[in-house]
Design an enzyme around this catalytic site. Structure first.
Site, PDB file in Angstrom:
ATOM      1  N   SER A 107      31.239  94.558  39.135  1.00  0.00           N
ATOM      2  CA  SER A 107      31.654  95.916  38.487  1.00  0.00           C
ATOM      3  C   SER A 107      33.021  96.227  39.002  1.00  0.00           C
ATOM      4  O   SER A 107      33.787  95.775  39.807  1.00  0.00           O
ATOM      5  CB  SER A 107      30.598  96.768  39.221  1.00  0.00           C
ATOM      6  OG  SER A 107      30.829  97.151  40.568  1.00  0.00           O
TER       7      SER A 107
HETATM    8  C1  LIG Z   1      31.849  95.963  43.631  1.00  0.00           C
HETATM    9  S1  LIG Z   1      32.615  94.537  42.961  1.00  0.00           S
HETATM   10  C2  LIG Z   1      34.278  94.589  43.337  1.00  0.00           C
HETATM   11  C3  LIG Z   1      34.910  95.828  42.716  1.00  0.00           C
HETATM   12  C4  LIG Z   1      36.588  95.547  42.646  1.00  0.00           C
HETATM   13  N1  LIG Z   1      37.061  95.373  43.730  1.00  0.00           N
HETATM   14  C5  LIG Z   1      36.970  96.264  41.626  1.00  0.00           C
HETATM   15  O1  LIG Z   1      37.606  97.216  41.767  1.00  0.00           O
HETATM   16  O2  LIG Z   1      36.739  96.001  40.406  1.00  0.00           O
HETATM   17  C6  LIG Z   1      31.915  93.326  44.310  1.00  0.00           C
HETATM   18  C7  LIG Z   1      32.339  91.757  43.931  1.00  0.00           C
HETATM   19  O3  LIG Z   1      32.247  91.074  45.118  1.00  0.00           O
HETATM   20  C8  LIG Z   1      32.015  89.724  44.894  1.00  0.00           C
HETATM   21  N2  LIG Z   1      31.386  89.099  45.793  1.00  0.00           N
HETATM   22  C9  LIG Z   1      30.096  89.000  46.166  1.00  0.00           C
HETATM   23  N3  LIG Z   1      29.994  88.150  47.522  1.00  0.00           N
HETATM   24  C10 LIG Z   1      31.393  87.561  47.548  1.00  0.00           C
HETATM   25  C11 LIG Z   1      31.945  86.790  48.381  1.00  0.00           C
HETATM   26  N4  LIG Z   1      31.117  86.165  49.533  1.00  0.00           N
HETATM   27  N5  LIG Z   1      33.310  86.466  48.440  1.00  0.00           N
HETATM   28  C12 LIG Z   1      34.055  86.887  47.399  1.00  0.00           C
HETATM   29  N6  LIG Z   1      33.506  87.904  46.627  1.00  0.00           N
HETATM   30  C13 LIG Z   1      32.145  88.208  46.728  1.00  0.00           C
HETATM   31  C14 LIG Z   1      30.957  89.978  43.585  1.00  0.00           C
HETATM   32  O4  LIG Z   1      31.001  88.689  42.883  1.00  0.00           O
HETATM   33  C15 LIG Z   1      31.632  90.958  43.031  1.00  0.00           C
HETATM   34  O5  LIG Z   1      32.428  90.806  41.879  1.00  0.00           O
END
Ligand SMILES: C[S@@+](CC[C@H](N)C(=O)[O-])C[C@H]1O[C@@H](n2cnc3c(N)ncnc32)[C@H](O)[C@@H]1O
Length: 397
Positions: A107
């Site tokens: 997101s």
């Molecule tokens: C809430 S979203 C990030 C929002 C983003 N910073 C933005 O403003 O658009 C969380 C993200 O963390 C990623 N994620 C989950 N586990 C992760 C990991 N172990 N390493 C890197 N990214 C990860 C997910 O795939 C997702 O895209």
């Protein structure tokens, strides 16, 4: 360093968004400049999903410039709302025509939360920041605007989200270091960093983060877990693998880092029929609903997961289940629904542990989450209330 601005309706909407965020996350001129420069629409090019209800549960409807008309769509993009851009690790708004079921896996986070965290992180000119969870790349771009692309690295786990974010960030004119991989491993090649910010949550702070942030640098992340308790913590890195920091105000939660996600509960109907000790519960299911009690419950029973069930004609039952060792606690309401019995089975008395943590907190006057501190040392990771010599809870390894 500056994103292309069109001077049109989107530029106006960015100004409006910055006005709306002023005092609700946004505190400085520097971050305001980033909000008014970075085109959020570029980070959700094929739209986002709007949550809705159907007789079969939650559904997600694609919201795109085509479905809404571009101007109305732009207004939604600049609302202070989280924009869900991926379901179930692979479904994007451009892939579907109508409402679909699913769970959000990526997101663009609520702008007021993004800027609030950037303000809390407070990187100075020249600092290098490592972001975990690129998502759409919007927060990455804000940091590039503020610090310069050369000072920003971002890691995204999901290959499709990482590829989309790379395109969006590049199109917006920024060139940070972007890595597709597991952010729990950090970025040894770019270390040491001055700050690390995570926009996914963790159950425990990865050792790599501690090693890769310099002495005196900071880590801003949400600590969460399998009961969905959460808290935003700001750690300062000390010597010899130590770090310490208090929890910040607010009810902040993020999706959990994918490798730390809860194991699948599967079919637990046989497990819940196992022999159990019964006793009156001193604390009821509100513990698993209210913010600080839920956080404590998770600290006390880090392997537990929440499940609600109802047998036909019977009351709704609330369970805490640790599927790894087969422990469970079931809260059964009395006939009037005012008090509860707890049935506990398996090797761990989960509800005993949860109630003991709630007792400690209530004896201290039920303080807010800001009274808790997370401390990391060679001996492990511990959360304590008020002072380190008080009872504390060890995070899972
Ligand atoms: C809430 S979203 C990030 C929002 C983003 N910073 C933005 O403003 O658009 C969380 C993200 O963390 C990623 N994620 C989950 N586990 C992760 C990991 N172990 N390493 C890197 N990214 C990860 C997910 O795939 C997702 O895209």
């Amino acid at each position: 360093m500056t994103a292309p601005t069109d001077g049109g309706p989107a530029a106006h909407l960015r100004e409006q968004l910055a006005d709306r965020l002023q005092g609700v996350g946004l505190r400085s001129v520097a971050w305001r400049a980033a909000v008014t420069a970075v085109p959020r629409e570029s980070f959700v090019p094929d739209g986002f999903f709007r949550r809705g209800n159907s007789p079969r549960g939650t559904v997600w409807t694609p919201v795109t410039p085509v479905t809404e008309g571009r101007e109305a769509w732009l207004e939604e993009v600049y609302a202070d709302e989280t924009l869900v851009t991926q379901l179930d690790g692979g479904v994007h708004p451009g892939d579907v025509d109508g409402p679909v079921p699913g769970s959000p896996t990526s997101s663009s986070t609520l702008p007021s939360l993004v800027v609030r965290m950037l303000e809390d992180l407070d990187p100075k000119d020249g600092d290098h920041v490592l972001e975990i969870g690129t998502g759409t790349g919007y927060s990455t771009a804000l940091m590039c605007h503020r610090l310069g692309s050369d000072h920003v690295t971002s890691i995204e786990y999901d290959p499709a989200a990482a590829a989309r974010a790379r395109t969006a960030i590049t199109t917006a004119g920024y060139t940070p270091r972007l890595i597709q991989g597991d952010g729990l491993l950090g970025d040894p090649n770019g270390a040491p960093y001055d700050h690390l910010i995570a926009t996914c949550s963790v159950r425990t702070i990865p050792d790599a983060w501690l090693r890769q942030v310099r002495l005196g640098g900071t880590i801003l992340t949400t600590l969460s877990g399998w009961l969905y308790g959460s808290g935003l913590v700001h750690l300062t890195v000390g010597e010899n693998g130590t770090a310490e920091g208090t929890f910040l105000p607010g009810t902040v939660s993020f999706m959990i880092a994918r490798p730390q996600a809860a194991p699948d509960l599967g079919d637990v109907s046989d497990l819940l029929k196992q022999p159990a000790d019964e006793r009156p519960a001193r604390h009821g299911p509100e513990v698993l609903r209210d913010w600080v009690p839920l956080f404590l419950a998770q600290l006390a029973a880090p392997g537990a997961q929440y499940l609600g069930t109802r047998v036909a004609g019977g009351p709704r039952l609330i369970h805490a289940i640790d599927i790894r060792d087969g422990s469970f606690a079931t809260l059964v309401p009395d006939d009037l629904g005012g008090t509860f019995r707890v049935d506990q089975g398996g090797p761990t008395r989960l509800w005993d542990d949860i109630e003991a943590a709630i007792d400690v907190w209530q004896a201290a006057g039920s303080p807010p989450q800001t009274a808790f501190t997370l401390g990391l040392s060679a001996a492990g990771q511990r959360v304590w209330l008020d002072t380190p010599d008080r009872p504390s809870w060890v995070l899972p390894t």
